[in-house]
Design a protein around this motif. Structure first.
Motif, mmCIF file in Angstrom:
data_model
loop_
_atom_site.group_PDB
_atom_site.id
_atom_site.type_symbol
_atom_site.label_atom_id
_atom_site.label_comp_id
_atom_site.label_asym_id
_atom_site.label_seq_id
_atom_site.Cartn_x
_atom_site.Cartn_y
_atom_site.Cartn_z
ATOM 1 N N ASP A 73 0.745 -1.354 0.052
ATOM 2 C CA ASP A 73 -0.054 -0.046 -0.117
ATOM 3 C C ASP A 73 0.915 1.217 0.043
ATOM 4 O OD1 ASP A 73 -2.426 -1.562 0.125
ATOM 5 O OD2 ASP A 73 -2.444 -1.102 2.104
ATOM 6 N N GLU A 109 2.669 1.485 -3.305
ATOM 7 C CA GLU A 109 1.979 1.983 -4.549
ATOM 8 C C GLU A 109 1.441 3.443 -4.538
ATOM 9 O OE1 GLU A 109 -1.074 -1.108 -4.569
ATOM 10 O OE2 GLU A 109 0.261 -2.658 -5.481
ATOM 11 N N SER A 110 1.162 3.727 -3.249
ATOM 12 C CA SER A 110 0.716 5.209 -2.786
ATOM 13 C C SER A 110 2.002 6.039 -3.448
ATOM 14 C CB SER A 110 0.310 5.400 -1.548
ATOM 15 O OG SER A 110 -0.120 6.639 -1.458
ATOM 16 N N SER A 118 2.509 6.242 -7.170
ATOM 17 C CA SER A 118 1.356 7.054 -7.798
ATOM 18 C C SER A 118 1.583 8.658 -7.376
ATOM 19 C CB SER A 118 -0.009 6.665 -7.273
ATOM 20 O OG SER A 118 -1.164 7.339 -7.786
ATOM 21 N N THR A 154 2.191 5.633 -13.555
ATOM 22 C CA THR A 154 1.045 5.023 -13.682
ATOM 23 C C THR A 154 0.564 3.512 -13.656
ATOM 24 O OG1 THR A 154 1.147 5.201 -16.051
ATOM 25 C CG2 THR A 154 0.054 7.355 -15.227
ATOM 26 N N GLN A 155 1.882 2.795 -13.578
ATOM 27 C CA GLN A 155 1.838 1.620 -13.323
ATOM 28 C C GLN A 155 3.152 1.211 -12.817
ATOM 29 O OE1 GLN A 155 1.917 -0.913 -16.853
ATOM 30 N NE2 GLN A 155 3.593 0.115 -17.833
ATOM 31 N N LYS A 158 0.614 -3.617 -12.632
ATOM 32 C CA LYS A 158 -0.595 -3.234 -11.942
ATOM 33 C C LYS A 158 -0.708 -1.923 -12.383
ATOM 34 C CE LYS A 158 -2.749 -2.000 -7.658
ATOM 35 N NZ LYS A 158 -2.935 -2.324 -6.285
ATOM 36 N N SER A 159 -1.689 -1.426 -12.850
ATOM 37 C CA SER A 159 -2.017 -0.028 -13.351
ATOM 38 C C SER A 159 -2.369 0.884 -11.843
ATOM 39 C CB SER A 159 -3.389 0.118 -14.093
ATOM 40 O OG SER A 159 -3.850 1.475 -14.344
ATOM 41 N N LEU A 160 -2.111 1.904 -11.715
ATOM 42 C CA LEU A 160 -2.207 2.754 -10.751
ATOM 43 C C LEU A 160 -3.181 3.809 -11.062
ATOM 44 C CD1 LEU A 160 1.503 3.131 -9.391
ATOM 45 C CD2 LEU A 160 -0.172 1.408 -8.430
ATOM 46 N N THR A 161 -3.823 4.008 -12.338
ATOM 47 C CA THR A 161 -4.684 4.671 -12.686
ATOM 48 C C THR A 161 -6.092 4.174 -12.376
ATOM 49 O OG1 THR A 161 -3.464 5.502 -14.488
ATOM 50 C CG2 THR A 161 -5.509 6.135 -14.421
#
Length: 146
Positions: A87, A90-91, A94, A99-100, A139-142
């Motif tokens: 978490d 990834e945060s 982003s 974006t990924q 993984k897409s972060l969008t």
């Protein structure tokens, strides 16, 4: 049964974490670990003022964050601490405008279940002679993107 849940802290790795990291992660050299720490490409998880695990990453093609290792010490797995590290990572990726993200796991490792539950999708396989297939996951972060 107590409602007490030990507090944990996720923070960037620092030089003072080096002995712990070098003892437990022998996949990279001390020189590389020093560079990873200096470049801010590692997070550590502390619980009860003790290091319990870490996450380190690099940049694939010099631009896409690639999770190289997520590791929790025995006895601390299966408690959602790995998800907490993901978490945070990834945060922060982003927030940095990515974006990924990418990672990989051996085809025979349990870790792939964690990544798939978190919306990582198969994006390729690396086959090296004499090795188990390495699954590449993205993984897409969008929000709303596959």
């Amino acid at each position: 049964m107590s409602n007490y849940a030990p507090a944990f802290l996720i923070r960037p790795a620092t030089e003072r974490d080096s002995d712990f990291l070098l003892e437990h992660d022998r996949h990279i050299t001390p020189t590389v670990w020093a560079r990873v720490i200096d470049e801010g490409r590692a997070l550590v998880l502390e619980e009860e003022q003790e290091l319990r695990g870490w996450l380190r990453w690099s940049l694939f093609w010099d631009e896409i964050p690639f999770l190289n290792m997520l590791f929790l010490l025995e006895g601390h797995r299966g408690r959602t601490l790995g998800s907490k590290l993901l978490d945070e990572w990834e945060s922060s990726m982003s927030a940095a405008g990515h974006t990924q993200v990418l990672t990989s796991t051996a085809a025979d490792e349990r870790a792939q279940r964690l990544y798939r539950r978190r919306d990582y999708l198969d994006s390729g396989v690396l086959l090296l002679p004499g090795e188990v297939a390495e699954l590449l996951l993205a993984k897409s972060l969008t929000p709303g993107s596959p």
